[in-house]
Design a protein around this motif. Sequence first.
Motif, PDB file in Angstrom:
ATOM      1  N   LEU A 108       0.914  -1.247   0.110  1.00 26.20           N
ATOM      2  CA  LEU A 108      -0.064  -0.018   0.120  1.00 26.20           C
ATOM      3  C   LEU A 108       0.714   1.178  -0.119  1.00 26.20           C
ATOM      4  O   LEU A 108       0.702   2.049  -0.818  1.00 26.20           O
ATOM      5  CB  LEU A 108      -0.964  -0.173   1.109  1.00 26.20           C
ATOM      6  N   ASP A 109       1.918   1.327   0.869  1.00 20.47           N
ATOM      7  CA  ASP A 109       2.933   2.241   0.712  1.00 20.47           C
ATOM      8  C   ASP A 109       3.555   2.597  -0.325  1.00 20.47           C
ATOM      9  O   ASP A 109       3.653   3.801  -0.892  1.00 20.47           O
ATOM     10  CB  ASP A 109       3.795   2.241   2.100  1.00 20.47           C
ATOM     11  N   ARG A 110       3.980   1.535  -1.228  1.00 15.86           N
ATOM     12  CA  ARG A 110       4.509   1.736  -2.450  1.00 15.86           C
ATOM     13  C   ARG A 110       3.546   2.090  -3.504  1.00 15.86           C
ATOM     14  O   ARG A 110       3.867   3.169  -4.272  1.00 15.86           O
ATOM     15  CB  ARG A 110       5.069   0.388  -2.848  1.00 15.86           C
ATOM     16  N   THR A 111       2.448   1.854  -3.482  1.00 16.65           N
ATOM     17  CA  THR A 111       1.170   2.249  -4.414  1.00 16.65           C
ATOM     18  C   THR A 111       0.836   3.741  -4.287  1.00 16.65           C
ATOM     19  O   THR A 111       0.661   4.578  -5.113  1.00 16.65           O
ATOM     20  CB  THR A 111      -0.187   1.419  -4.359  1.00 16.65           C
ATOM     21  N   ILE A 112       0.761   3.994  -2.759  1.00 12.04           N
ATOM     22  CA  ILE A 112       0.478   5.557  -2.686  1.00 12.04           C
ATOM     23  C   ILE A 112       1.500   6.462  -3.216  1.00 12.04           C
ATOM     24  O   ILE A 112       1.298   7.517  -3.699  1.00 12.04           O
ATOM     25  CB  ILE A 112       0.210   5.929  -1.247  1.00 12.04           C
ATOM     26  N   LYS A 113       2.804   6.088  -2.866  1.00  4.09           N
ATOM     27  CA  LYS A 113       3.945   6.847  -3.217  1.00  4.09           C
ATOM     28  C   LYS A 113       4.049   6.986  -4.799  1.00  4.09           C
ATOM     29  O   LYS A 113       4.287   8.071  -5.534  1.00  4.09           O
ATOM     30  CB  LYS A 113       5.362   6.222  -2.569  1.00  4.09           C
ATOM     31  N   GLN A 114       3.640   5.819  -5.517  1.00  3.50           N
ATOM     32  CA  GLN A 114       3.431   5.710  -7.052  1.00  3.50           C
ATOM     33  C   GLN A 114       2.487   6.671  -7.304  1.00  3.50           C
ATOM     34  O   GLN A 114       2.783   7.376  -8.503  1.00  3.50           O
ATOM     35  CB  GLN A 114       3.315   4.524  -7.555  1.00  3.50           C
ATOM     36  N   MET A 115       1.284   6.842  -6.882  1.00  2.00           N
ATOM     37  CA  MET A 115       0.288   7.585  -7.305  1.00  2.00           C
ATOM     38  C   MET A 115       0.840   9.087  -7.347  1.00  2.00           C
ATOM     39  O   MET A 115       0.480  10.058  -8.086  1.00  2.00           O
ATOM     40  CB  MET A 115      -0.951   7.363  -6.490  1.00  2.00           C
ATOM     41  N   PHE A 116       1.585   9.537  -5.977  1.00  2.00           N
ATOM     42  CA  PHE A 116       2.122  10.856  -5.813  1.00  2.00           C
ATOM     43  C   PHE A 116       2.970  11.318  -6.743  1.00  2.00           C
ATOM     44  O   PHE A 116       3.059  12.440  -7.171  1.00  2.00           O
ATOM     45  CB  PHE A 116       2.230  11.237  -4.237  1.00  2.00           C
ATOM     46  N   ARG A 117       3.919  10.288  -7.015  1.00  2.00           N
ATOM     47  CA  ARG A 117       5.074  10.627  -8.145  1.00  2.00           C
ATOM     48  C   ARG A 117       4.398  10.695  -9.503  1.00  2.00           C
ATOM     49  O   ARG A 117       4.828  11.667  -9.916  1.00  2.00           O
ATOM     50  CB  ARG A 117       5.993   9.296  -8.282  1.00  2.00           C
ATOM     51  N   ARG A 118       3.216   9.986  -9.878  1.00  2.00           N
ATOM     52  CA  ARG A 118       2.637  10.469 -11.008  1.00  2.00           C
ATOM     53  C   ARG A 118       2.002  11.817 -11.022  1.00  2.00           C
ATOM     54  O   ARG A 118       1.935  12.530 -12.336  1.00  2.00           O
ATOM     55  CB  ARG A 118       1.606   9.357 -11.269  1.00  2.00           C
ATOM     56  N   PHE A 119       1.396  11.984  -9.984  1.00  2.00           N
ATOM     57  CA  PHE A 119       1.043  13.554  -9.793  1.00  2.00           C
ATOM     58  C   PHE A 119       2.008  14.576 -10.309  1.00  2.00           C
ATOM     59  O   PHE A 119       2.018  15.513 -10.855  1.00  2.00           O
ATOM     60  CB  PHE A 119       0.413  13.928  -8.452  1.00  2.00           C
ATOM     61  N   GLN A 120       3.230  14.275  -9.699  1.00  2.00           N
ATOM     62  CA  GLN A 120       4.297  15.509  -9.899  1.00  2.00           C
ATOM     63  C   GLN A 120       4.827  15.093 -11.494  1.00  2.00           C
ATOM     64  O   GLN A 120       5.188  16.127 -12.047  1.00  2.00           O
ATOM     65  CB  GLN A 120       5.416  15.070  -8.892  1.00  2.00           C
ATOM     66  N   GLU A 121       5.305  13.950 -11.835  1.00  2.00           N
ATOM     67  CA  GLU A 121       5.889  13.685 -12.956  1.00  2.00           C
ATOM     68  C   GLU A 121       4.970  14.057 -14.107  1.00  2.00           C
ATOM     69  O   GLU A 121       5.625  14.638 -15.183  1.00  2.00           O
ATOM     70  CB  GLU A 121       6.335  12.161 -13.140  1.00  2.00           C
ATOM     71  N   ASN A 122       3.775  13.940 -14.129  1.00  2.00           N
ATOM     72  CA  ASN A 122       2.743  14.230 -15.107  1.00  2.00           C
ATOM     73  C   ASN A 122       2.080  15.589 -14.990  1.00  2.00           C
ATOM     74  O   ASN A 122       1.285  15.633 -15.850  1.00  2.00           O
ATOM     75  CB  ASN A 122       1.649  13.076 -15.348  1.00  2.00           C
ATOM     76  N   ARG A 123       2.700  16.223 -14.220  1.00  2.00           N
ATOM     77  CA  ARG A 123       2.268  17.768 -14.122  1.00  2.00           C
ATOM     78  C   ARG A 123       0.949  17.950 -13.806  1.00  2.00           C
ATOM     79  O   ARG A 123       0.126  18.825 -14.363  1.00  2.00           O
ATOM     80  CB  ARG A 123       2.765  18.532 -15.440  1.00  2.00           C
ATOM     81  N   TYR A 124       0.462  17.195 -12.804  1.00  2.00           N
ATOM     82  CA  TYR A 124      -1.036  17.314 -12.431  1.00  2.00           C
ATOM     83  C   TYR A 124      -1.281  18.805 -11.729  1.00  2.00           C
ATOM     84  O   TYR A 124      -0.600  19.273 -10.810  1.00  2.00           O
ATOM     85  CB  TYR A 124      -1.349  16.315 -11.348  1.00  2.00           C
ATOM     86  N   ALA A 125      -2.292  19.636 -12.303  1.00  2.00           N
ATOM     87  CA  ALA A 125      -2.844  20.777 -11.689  1.00  2.00           C
ATOM     88  C   ALA A 125      -3.255  20.391  -9.963  1.00  2.00           C
ATOM     89  O   ALA A 125      -3.651  19.164  -9.813  1.00  2.00           O
ATOM     90  CB  ALA A 125      -3.774  21.444 -12.410  1.00  2.00           C
TER      91      ALA A 125
END
Length: 533
Positions: free
Chosen positions: A330-347
Motif C-alpha cells: 500500500l505504501d508503495r502504491t500511494i507513493k507511486q500515485m503521488f509521483r505520477r501527480f508530480q511527473e505528469n504535471r497534475y494541476a
Amino acid sequence: MERHRVILVDDEVFTRKGLIKLIDWEACGFHVAGEADNGEDALELIRSIRPDLVITDIRMPVLDGLGLIRQLIEEEDEPPVFVIISGYDDFSYAQQAVRYGVHDFILKPIDDAEFTEMLSRLSERLRQEREEKTREQRLEKQAMIESIIKNEAEESFVANWEEQLNMTSDDSWYYVFVELNDHHPWRQITEEMPLYRFLEQVEQVLHDLVGAQPLYVHEHRNRVGVIVPERVLKPYQNGIRMFAEALQDNIKVQDGRVFIYAGCPVEGLARLRNAYESAKEALLYKYVHDRDGIIIYSPADEGTVQYVPVDQELYQRLLEQIEEFKLEELDRTIKQMFRRFQENRYAPEAVKMNIHQGVLGVIDIIRSMDGDEQSLDSLAPIIGWHDLNLSLQELLRLFTAFAVESGQYIGELRKEQQRGGIHKIRAYIEEHYHENISLKSIAAAFYMNPVYLGQLFRKTYGVYFNDFLLQLRIGEAKRLLRQTDLRIYEVADRVGFSNPDYFVTQFEKLEKLTPSEYRSRLMKGGASARTSR
C-alpha cells in the motif's frame, strides 16, 4: 514592541532631567527621543524627529508652549499629541489647551503615579490609532492594486501611483505570491500563524531585503501578493529566482513551508494585471515544484498541466491493498500515485479530484460493510483540506494516514461481519436441528467452505459443530420424553434422527442411559414423590 517617541520641552533643565529619571518611560510604552529648552528649538526638533508625543511647559522664552502647539497644529496634517505641564493654575491656559485639543494639563509638582497612569493610557490609545491607520493604509493599497488588476483604474490614477513610487511607465514589475503551507487545524503545530501575522512577517522580511524600496503587499484570501519592481533585483544578479530564494530563506515559520510563485515581468504599472495573471498561472505548477517550493512561471519552460484521473489499474490496486491491509504494498502504491501527480504535471485541482476519488472509493467499501466512516480520525483532514494551502508531501502524509486507518477499520468490520455471520449460522442450526442438516449442507447454504466453517464455529463457541448439533437434538428429546407420551421412534424422528437405533445410541452416549431408562427414572421419581405425600 515598538515604543512611542516623546520630546520634553521645558526651559528648566532640572525639570526635564527629573522627568526622565522619575518616570519608567519604557514600561509606559514610550522612548524619550529628545529635549528642548524653548519653543523655537522644540519646533525644529519636532519637525526633524516627528515624535508621537510632546510634553511641554507653557511659559518659555522665544516661543511659549501654547504658541508651539498652535503653530504645529496649523502647519501639520498629523501633529503629535500634546501634554502640558505647568506651575501656573490659570484657567485661561486650560481653556486654550482644550481648544487646541491638548491631551492633558498637568500641574507641577508632578505626581509620578498619576503621570505614569496617564502615559500608559495614552500609549494604548496611540497603539490603537496606529493599528487603525495601518489597516486603513492597507485597505487603500489593496483597493489600488485590485482596481489595476481588474483593469478598472483610470490612466490618471495609475500615473499618480507611478509618480508616488518614483517610477515611469517603462519600469518593469513582477507580481509574486507568497504562501504559507501545511498549517492546518488537524496538525499539531508549535504556534498558529494567521494570515495577517504572516503578511506582517513578509513585509518585514521584504523591508530587510530591499530597504525602503516600495514593495506593495496585498492580501489574497489565503496567500500574500507582492508587487516587486525589477530595480530592486540588482543585488540579486537581476534575478527573480535568487530574490525568491532569499525571501523564502528569511521568512521563518515553525511547522510549515513557504512557497513562492512569480509571474512574468511587465512594463508599467498599467500592465500589472498581466503580471498578476501569469503569477496565477504559476500556482498551477505548485505540485510539480513541490521539492523547493519556488515556481517562476515561463510559458516556454513549463509544459501543460494535466486534469486527468489516474489509471484505473492503479486505483483498483490501491483499494484492494487498503481492503487487504498490505501495508508495504500500500505504501508503495500511494507513493507511486503521488509521483505520477508530480511527473505528469497534475494541476492542484486534478490532485484534489484524484484524492477525493480515492477517499470516496474507501468510504463506499466501509458503508457496504455497514461501517461508519465518521469514526475515522483521519477522515476530517483528508476531506477538509481543499481550501487550505498544503504541500504535496503533507498531502501524501494525510492520505497515507487515511488509507492505513481505513485498512485497519475495514479489517475490524470484516471480523464483526464474520462474528455476525456465525451467529446467523447458529440461529439457523437452532431452528433447523430437527431436519437432515450437516456441516456441509449449512456451509453450502451460506456460501462458505465447510472446513473453514467448522474451524470458525469451534473458535467462536468452543465446541465442534457435530457436538453442538447433538446437544440440541438430545436436549429436545429429553423435553419430549418428559412432557409427552410419544414413542421412542417418534421422539427420534421429531429431533432429526431417521434411525431410532442410532438415536438411542447417541442418547446413551451423552446421558449415560437409554431414552427408555430416562423416562422410567422420571416415572419412578414422580411415583415416589406422590407416595411420600
